[in-house]
Design an enzyme around this catalytic site. Structure first.
Site, PDB file in Angstrom:
ATOM      1  N   GLU A  76      16.637 -13.122  14.417  1.00  0.00           N
ATOM      2  CA  GLU A  76      16.586 -13.401  15.858  1.00  0.00           C
ATOM      3  C   GLU A  76      16.308 -12.135  16.634  1.00  0.00           C
ATOM      4  O   GLU A  76      15.560 -12.144  17.633  1.00  0.00           O
ATOM      5  CB  GLU A  76      17.919 -14.023  16.308  1.00  0.00           C
ATOM      6  CG  GLU A  76      17.921 -14.536  17.751  1.00  0.00           C
ATOM      7  CD  GLU A  76      18.385 -13.517  18.775  1.00  0.00           C
ATOM      8  OE1 GLU A  76      18.382 -13.835  19.988  1.00  0.00           O
ATOM      9  OE2 GLU A  76      18.747 -12.390  18.375  1.00  0.00           O
ATOM     10  N   HIS A  92      24.253  -4.185  21.365  1.00  0.00           N
ATOM     11  CA  HIS A  92      23.267  -3.554  20.478  1.00  0.00           C
ATOM     12  C   HIS A  92      23.652  -2.118  20.119  1.00  0.00           C
ATOM     13  O   HIS A  92      22.784  -1.263  19.950  1.00  0.00           O
ATOM     14  CB  HIS A  92      21.873  -3.593  21.098  1.00  0.00           C
ATOM     15  CG  HIS A  92      21.212  -4.927  20.970  1.00  0.00           C
ATOM     16  ND1 HIS A  92      19.886  -5.147  21.279  1.00  0.00           N
ATOM     17  CD2 HIS A  92      21.691  -6.138  20.564  1.00  0.00           C
ATOM     18  CE1 HIS A  92      19.582  -6.421  21.074  1.00  0.00           C
ATOM     19  NE2 HIS A  92      20.670  -7.050  20.635  1.00  0.00           N
ATOM     20  N   ASP A 131      25.273 -17.810  21.447  1.00  0.00           N
ATOM     21  CA  ASP A 131      24.872 -16.420  21.225  1.00  0.00           C
ATOM     22  C   ASP A 131      25.687 -15.525  22.147  1.00  0.00           C
ATOM     23  O   ASP A 131      25.521 -15.567  23.365  1.00  0.00           O
ATOM     24  CB  ASP A 131      23.377 -16.283  21.527  1.00  0.00           C
ATOM     25  CG  ASP A 131      22.790 -14.955  21.067  1.00  0.00           C
ATOM     26  OD1 ASP A 131      23.573 -14.069  20.670  1.00  0.00           O
ATOM     27  OD2 ASP A 131      21.558 -14.811  21.104  1.00  0.00           O
TER      28      ASP A 131
END
Length: 438
Positions: free
Chosen positions: A171, A286, A200
């Protein structure tokens, strides 16, 4: 969540209809009124969901610190989830694809039973970025979907629809795994998917409570669940079209889902609404610090229960008998602060003669101070029926059913719910409005 995919502009569907054949959303329709609720979902134990996250963290730690596509940590994550589902009695399929020079994997799990021509699917991406373990993004969604699937097995749940769960690879490289899955589905198989639910990032440490503004039935299911908890929601915009639901939506499959925020900064109004601080929803987005320490337990618990609630509610166990003809609009309409009146419209057709003396008007308005609001029903000829005139004081929201004697009005035509904020300091929106003709 992959935020590198260009954002797509999406239209808000204006009407929801939930029928035996599946989930549909159109701009004008009538459908039977619901007479009973679906079977209640079990509570999803937070401890179980967090244990899955601990296991994902251990997998990452043992495999170079991440669970990214093409790395050993991702394959170990897939194997871990598959083993749990195989032991629970699911039929699992490991789908392979190739991207960026490496083999990728999707895991599909089917629960035996249910109508094979009506499939409800829930999913989450299982890969992380290469810089960290990806525990919120997206161990959180993957763990909640896994525990919901295991709850289905523990309870022996047998819904009328067929249940399918999916965990997507790559993804973070552009929704590669879910795009591949959808591309491999024949047109006839796509048509069997009555809905896809995407999860998500649902445990952000500084969380918001965001609901995808896509299929109106799915959206309303989530909104009503959180309303029952007294937790306000907002429409999800930060990742609009940037997670795996887009792969399904782009081929016409109804979609919906939940999100608690990524790198965007929580506003002061959102802090007032949900608590937390005026910083990023997930400061470790991230990053290497997206570990098991990067989870808000309350958000993870609420959202995991919401996953199960939607799976149970939308997979169905029975079709209630009709109790009337309903005309509904579920499109959100913003109500400006101390500003002009706004309207939500339903177009009534196919009703002979005049409206009834017991016209039922269901109103769902989200607003932090209902005493600011004037709410009226406006008939097709312009006649005004007062529903609420700045009543309720400091209470929030208007979620109520009113009965109006509209027997002097022709039934067919454009009926409007009109709302106006007559004081300053806060805003809200019309979440939905419907008319029921007996």
């Amino acid at each position: 969540m992959n935020l590198s995919v260009p954002r797509r502009v999406t239209a808000v569907a204006a009407l929801a209809a939930l029928a035996l054949g599946g989930l549909t959303g159109t701009t004008a329709s009538a459908h039977p009124a619901d007479a009973s609720a679906a079977a209640a979902a079990p509570d999803i134990p937070l401890a179980n969901v967090k244990q899955h996250l601990t296991d994902f963290q251990s997998i990452a730690t043992s495999n170079g610190g991440n669970r990214a596509h093409g790395r050993t940590g991702y394959k170990a994550s897939i194997d871990f989830v598959k083993a749990k589902l195989d032991a629970a009695g699911y039929t699992t399929t490991l789908q392979t694809f190739t991207t960026s020079g490496a083999t990728g994997y999707n895991l599909i799990a089917d629960w035996p039973g249910g109508d094979p021509n009506q499939v409800l699917m829930a999913g989450a991406h299982l890969d992380s970025v290469s810089s960290g373990a990806g525990i919120n993004d997206n161990g959180s969604g993957s763990a909640a979907v896994l525990e919901t699937a295991l709850a289905v097995a523990r309870s022996g749940y047998q819904p009328s629809k067929h249940l399918r769960f999916g965990w997507w690879g790559a993804e973070e490289l552009g929704l590669v795994g879910s795009k591949y899955y959808v591309s491999q589905l024949p047109t006839a198989e796509r048509a069997k998917l009555s809905g896809y639910l995407n999860f998500d990032m649902i445990g952000s440490p500084n969380p918001g409570y965001f609901v995808y503004d896509d299929d109106p039935v799915i959206e309303t299911t989530f909104k009503n669940y959180f309303a029952g908890l007294g937790v306000p929601t907002e429409i999800e915009t930060e990742g609009d079209g940037r997670s795996d639901h887009a792969s399904f939506k782009n081929v016409g499959i109804p979609v919906g889902g939940l999100f608690t925020g990524a790198s965007r900064v929580k506003t002061s109004a959102q802090v007032s609404k949900w608590g937390g601080t005026a910083t990023a929803f997930d400061r470790c987005y991230h990053s290497s610090c997206d570990t098991t320490a990067n989870i808000n337990d309350t958000a993870l618990d609420r959202n995991s229960d919401a996953v199960a609630h939607a799976v149970w509610a939308l997979s169905g166990t029975s079709t209630p008998p009709p109790t009337g003809t309903v005309f509904e609009n579920t499109a959100d309409v913003s109500i400006p602060d101390n500003g002009a009146a706004v309207t939500s419209t339903v177009n009534v057709t196919g009703i002979a003669g005049n409206a009834p003396s017991t016209l039922k008007v269901d109103v769902d308005i989200v607003h932090p101070y209902r005493g600011d609001l004037i709410v009226d029903l406006v008939a097709p000829d312009g006649s005004v029926y007062s529903l609420s005139n700045r009543s309720g004081g400091s209470a929030d929201n208007i979620k109520a059913t009113y009965t109006v004697n509209a027997s002097s009005e022709v039934a067919n035509g454009a009926w409007k719910l009109r709302a106006q904020d007559r004081a300053s300091a806060d805003t809200g929106y019309i979440s939905g409005f419907k008319l029921t003709f007996p």
